[in-house]
Design a protein around this motif. Sequence first.
Motif, PDB file in Angstrom:
ATOM      1  N   ALA A  28       5.591   6.513  11.067  1.00  0.00           N
ATOM      2  CA  ALA A  28       6.977   6.716  11.280  1.00  0.00           C
ATOM      3  C   ALA A  28       7.041   6.956  12.706  1.00  0.00           C
ATOM      4  N   GLU A  29       6.091   7.762  13.289  1.00  0.00           N
ATOM      5  CA  GLU A  29       6.142   7.883  14.872  1.00  0.00           C
ATOM      6  C   GLU A  29       6.070   6.610  15.769  1.00  0.00           C
ATOM      7  N   ALA A  30       5.359   5.482  15.288  1.00  0.00           N
ATOM      8  CA  ALA A  30       5.334   4.300  16.099  1.00  0.00           C
ATOM      9  C   ALA A  30       6.749   3.643  15.662  1.00  0.00           C
ATOM     10  N   HIS A  31       7.225   3.910  14.571  1.00  0.00           N
ATOM     11  CA  HIS A  31       8.643   3.146  14.268  1.00  0.00           C
ATOM     12  C   HIS A  31       9.382   3.866  15.171  1.00  0.00           C
ATOM     13  N   ARG A  32       9.551   5.118  15.384  1.00  0.00           N
ATOM     14  CA  ARG A  32      10.422   5.774  16.404  1.00  0.00           C
ATOM     15  C   ARG A  32      10.265   5.300  17.660  1.00  0.00           C
ATOM     16  N   THR A  33       9.098   5.109  18.304  1.00  0.00           N
ATOM     17  CA  THR A  33       8.912   4.993  19.753  1.00  0.00           C
ATOM     18  C   THR A  33       9.197   3.311  19.846  1.00  0.00           C
ATOM     19  N   LEU A  34       8.985   2.412  18.928  1.00  0.00           N
ATOM     20  CA  LEU A  34       9.413   1.101  19.080  1.00  0.00           C
ATOM     21  C   LEU A  34      10.722   0.813  18.981  1.00  0.00           C
ATOM     22  N   GLY A  35      11.672   1.591  17.959  1.00  0.00           N
ATOM     23  CA  GLY A  35      12.905   1.358  17.860  1.00  0.00           C
ATOM     24  C   GLY A  35      13.723   1.810  19.346  1.00  0.00           C
ATOM     25  N   LEU A  36      13.189   2.822  19.964  1.00  0.00           N
ATOM     26  CA  LEU A  36      13.725   3.208  21.305  1.00  0.00           C
ATOM     27  C   LEU A  36      13.778   2.033  21.881  1.00  0.00           C
ATOM     28  N   ALA A  37      12.251   1.607  22.340  1.00  0.00           N
ATOM     29  CA  ALA A  37      11.954   0.606  23.261  1.00  0.00           C
ATOM     30  C   ALA A  37      12.805  -0.675  22.922  1.00  0.00           C
ATOM     31  N   VAL A  38      12.950  -1.078  21.593  1.00  0.00           N
ATOM     32  CA  VAL A  38      13.839  -2.270  21.507  1.00  0.00           C
ATOM     33  C   VAL A  38      15.266  -2.000  21.757  1.00  0.00           C
ATOM     34  N   ALA A  39      15.664  -1.016  21.457  1.00  0.00           N
ATOM     35  CA  ALA A  39      16.988  -0.631  21.747  1.00  0.00           C
ATOM     36  C   ALA A  39      17.577  -0.784  23.319  1.00  0.00           C
ATOM     37  N   GLU A  40      16.619  -0.313  24.151  1.00  0.00           N
ATOM     38  CA  GLU A  40      16.773  -0.281  25.661  1.00  0.00           C
ATOM     39  C   GLU A  40      16.746  -1.771  25.891  1.00  0.00           C
ATOM     40  N   ALA A  41      15.630  -2.405  25.464  1.00  0.00           N
ATOM     41  CA  ALA A  41      15.679  -4.001  25.747  1.00  0.00           C
ATOM     42  C   ALA A  41      17.035  -4.631  25.304  1.00  0.00           C
ATOM     43  N   VAL A  42      17.495  -4.523  24.059  1.00  0.00           N
ATOM     44  CA  VAL A  42      18.826  -5.286  23.630  1.00  0.00           C
ATOM     45  C   VAL A  42      19.893  -4.705  24.420  1.00  0.00           C
ATOM     46  N   ALA A  43      19.988  -3.526  24.679  1.00  0.00           N
ATOM     47  CA  ALA A  43      21.225  -3.059  25.628  1.00  0.00           C
ATOM     48  C   ALA A  43      21.363  -3.649  26.826  1.00  0.00           C
ATOM     49  N   ALA A  44      20.137  -3.837  27.418  1.00  0.00           N
ATOM     50  CA  ALA A  44      20.072  -4.539  28.739  1.00  0.00           C
ATOM     51  C   ALA A  44      20.309  -6.235  28.506  1.00  0.00           C
ATOM     52  N   LEU A  45      19.971  -6.590  27.365  1.00  0.00           N
ATOM     53  CA  LEU A  45      20.021  -8.036  27.192  1.00  0.00           C
ATOM     54  C   LEU A  45      21.422  -8.383  26.747  1.00  0.00           C
ATOM     55  N   VAL A  46      22.025  -7.747  26.001  1.00  0.00           N
ATOM     56  CA  VAL A  46      23.535  -8.037  25.387  1.00  0.00           C
ATOM     57  C   VAL A  46      24.542  -7.129  26.341  1.00  0.00           C
ATOM     58  N   ALA A  47      25.003  -7.558  27.250  1.00  0.00           N
ATOM     59  CA  ALA A  47      25.737  -6.805  28.203  1.00  0.00           C
ATOM     60  C   ALA A  47      27.300  -6.485  27.505  1.00  0.00           C
TER      61      ALA A  47
END
Length: 217
Positions: free
Chosen positions: A198-217
């Motif tokens: 569950a902790e790995a899901h949390r950290t991965l989700g936050l990292a993917v969110a950051e990457a997606v937000a930068a990708l989809v302006a």
Amino acid sequence: MADAPRTVLCFGDSNTHGTCPMRDIMDVRRLGPGERWPGRMAAALGDGWHVIEEGHPGRTTVHPDPIEGVHKNGLAVLPAILESHRPLDCVVLMLGTNDLKARFAVTPLDIALAVERLLLTIAGSDAGPQGRAPAALLVAPPPIREVGWLAEMFAGGEAKGRQLADRYAKVAARCGATFLDAGTVAATDRDEGIHLTAEAHRTLGLAVAEAVAALVA
């Protein structure tokens, strides 16, 4: 009329589905929607985003599974899924872990080339806004560990898995996709070796969110 939400498709395997570290072959426990990394990503992105979870336990890149079923072939189902959910602003692709099973006997290069076929399918689709292709974020899965009851099924996979991030980065560059190495922010369960905590899901989700937000302006 309110603006349409930006839509993200998460296309992956059991680690997108939210499968818990498995105690045995009959263990089908799953994390709750808010605990899985797509749910964590959705919460981090906030209002104005729609996240679609498309995680299938056992899904491979391009291989029908001779034991678990031909329906595990990701390439075979991807075009239909892209059409079903269009328009998509972004597709997050995280596959390759199941290709490490000994039954497939493929090299890290073959896995990367199979992922490239998936990225080319996305790039060649009209599933994005105004009939364009959606943006793509390729995520290299965290390296597996050959431990516990799944070690025999994934024999030889740990060494292969540690080569995937570098190869995926090259594939992403060739295909014009953004790249994220999940192994830099999350790790598989130390006792079971394949699935995320569950902790790995949390950290991965936050990292993917950051990457997606930068990708989809």
